[in-house]
Design an enzyme around this catalytic site. Structure first.
Site, PDB file in Angstrom:
ATOM      1  N   SER A  53     -13.810  -2.086  32.549  1.00 12.67           N
ATOM      2  CA  SER A  53     -14.165  -1.117  31.335  1.00 12.67           C
ATOM      3  C   SER A  53     -14.752  -2.006  29.968  1.00 12.67           C
ATOM      4  CB  SER A  53     -12.852  -0.560  30.810  1.00 12.67           C
ATOM      5  OG  SER A  53     -12.162   0.191  31.895  1.00 12.67           O
TER       6      SER A  53
HETATM    7  N1  SAH Z   1      -8.495  -1.771  35.006  1.00  5.31           N
HETATM    8  C1  SAH Z   1      -9.689  -2.268  35.665  1.00  5.31           C
HETATM    9  C2  SAH Z   1     -10.694  -1.226  35.736  1.00  5.31           C
HETATM   10  C3  SAH Z   1     -10.304   0.101  36.596  1.00  5.31           C
HETATM   11  S1  SAH Z   1     -11.757   0.822  37.542  1.00  5.31           S
HETATM   12  C4  SAH Z   1     -10.062  -3.587  35.094  1.00  5.31           C
HETATM   13  O1  SAH Z   1      -9.583  -3.918  33.987  1.00  5.31           O
HETATM   14  O2  SAH Z   1     -11.165  -4.298  35.382  1.00  5.31           O
HETATM   15  C5  SAH Z   1     -10.713   1.620  38.206  1.00  5.31           C
HETATM   16  C6  SAH Z   1      -9.939   1.027  39.467  1.00  5.31           C
HETATM   17  O3  SAH Z   1      -9.069   2.337  40.081  1.00  5.31           O
HETATM   18  C7  SAH Z   1     -10.785   1.052  40.465  1.00  5.31           C
HETATM   19  O4  SAH Z   1     -10.815  -0.302  41.039  1.00  5.31           O
HETATM   20  C8  SAH Z   1     -10.606   1.890  41.453  1.00  5.31           C
HETATM   21  O5  SAH Z   1     -10.622   1.408  43.044  1.00  5.31           O
HETATM   22  C9  SAH Z   1      -9.145   1.944  41.429  1.00  5.31           C
HETATM   23  N2  SAH Z   1      -8.277   3.345  41.726  1.00  5.31           N
HETATM   24  C10 SAH Z   1      -8.793   4.538  41.753  1.00  5.31           C
HETATM   25  N3  SAH Z   1      -7.948   5.381  42.198  1.00  5.31           N
HETATM   26  C11 SAH Z   1      -6.887   4.816  42.454  1.00  5.31           C
HETATM   27  C12 SAH Z   1      -5.466   5.042  43.065  1.00  5.31           C
HETATM   28  N4  SAH Z   1      -5.168   6.396  43.406  1.00  5.31           N
HETATM   29  N5  SAH Z   1      -4.520   4.130  43.069  1.00  5.31           N
HETATM   30  C13 SAH Z   1      -4.778   2.858  42.885  1.00  5.31           C
HETATM   31  N6  SAH Z   1      -6.054   2.416  42.183  1.00  5.31           N
HETATM   32  C14 SAH Z   1      -7.126   3.297  42.208  1.00  5.31           C
END
Ligand code: SAH
Length: 214
Positions: free
Chosen positions: A62
């Protein structure tokens, strides 16, 4: 890339403090965590810029300001145990790890989970525990949490996440459709759950049993 420390100071002053993030502990965490370590080599020169970046697999790290808004709104305290859903690059977890006692972070893509784990180990952030799994179910075995932060956009609030909050615990979650969401904060109180809207945001999809389908 220019000097990472200088780039980090500029990021904190120009993108985060200048837009109203005041909590000094939060600002210090952003000064401390080397964001360039959480992106791939070819993107390192952009690591401190004012936007999200690709981390592969259709996912993103993000924008720094969005990480700051969510961190400040979660208000982690030194003894708190926090659960993050969506480890991604591991950057948000790293920032939180500087502000609370333990961070659990769930990621559904195992390659991203191992990559983030490696960076945390190299940086000595040993209070972060990454697990691979469907975060829409939470992580009941370590519950209850003082705070839960979801860094992917949900169609609705998964009930398990509210259940796994302790009293006075906060849940931060973007809720909406697949292109735009509202950042919501739910606080568990003696009388029930208080809901607040913190503004519009745009996250990748939360995919899982109580989220979007793949
Ligand atoms: N917090 C992260 C950015 C997140 S992007 C950072 O600091 O870089 C969103 C992430 O959520 C992705 O890696 C995606 O694979 C994950 N995601 C989506 N649905 C999910 C779920 N149900 N359980 C765990 N992870 C999930």
């Amino acid at each position: 890339m220019k000097d990472p420390l200088l780039a980090r100071r500029a990021m904190v002053e120009e993108q985060i403090a200048a837009r109203g993030i005041k909590d000094q502990r939060v600002l210090n965490a952003f000064l401390e965590v080397p964001r360039h370590r959480f992106v791939e080599e070819y993107l390192k020169y952009k690591a401190y810029d004012d936007y999200p970046l690709s981390i592969g697999y259709g996912q993103t790290i993000s924008q720094p300001y969005m990480v700051a808004i969510m961190t400040e709104a979660l208000a982690p305290k030194p003894m708190d145990r926090i659960l993050e859903i969506g480890t991604g690059s591991g950057y948000q977890a790293a920032v939180l790890s500087r502000l609370c006692s333990t961070v659990y972070s769930l990621e559904r893509i195992s390659t991203l989970a191992s990559r983030a784990r490696k960076v945390h180990d190299e940086l000595g952030y040993f209070n972060i525990h990454i697990r691979v799994g469907d975060g829409t179910l939470g992580l009941p075995q370590e519950a209850p949490y003082d705070g839960i932060i979801v860094t992917a956009g949900a169609p609705h609030v998964p009930g398990a996440l509210i259940e796994q909050l302790r009293d006075e615990g906060r849940l931060l979650i973007p809720v909406g459709d697949q292109s735009i969401q509202d950042l919501k904060r739910y606080t568990k109180t003696g009388e029930g759950v208080r809901e607040e809207s913190l503004g519009g945001c745009r996250f990748v999809k939360l995919i899982g049993k109580n989220g979007w389908s793949d």
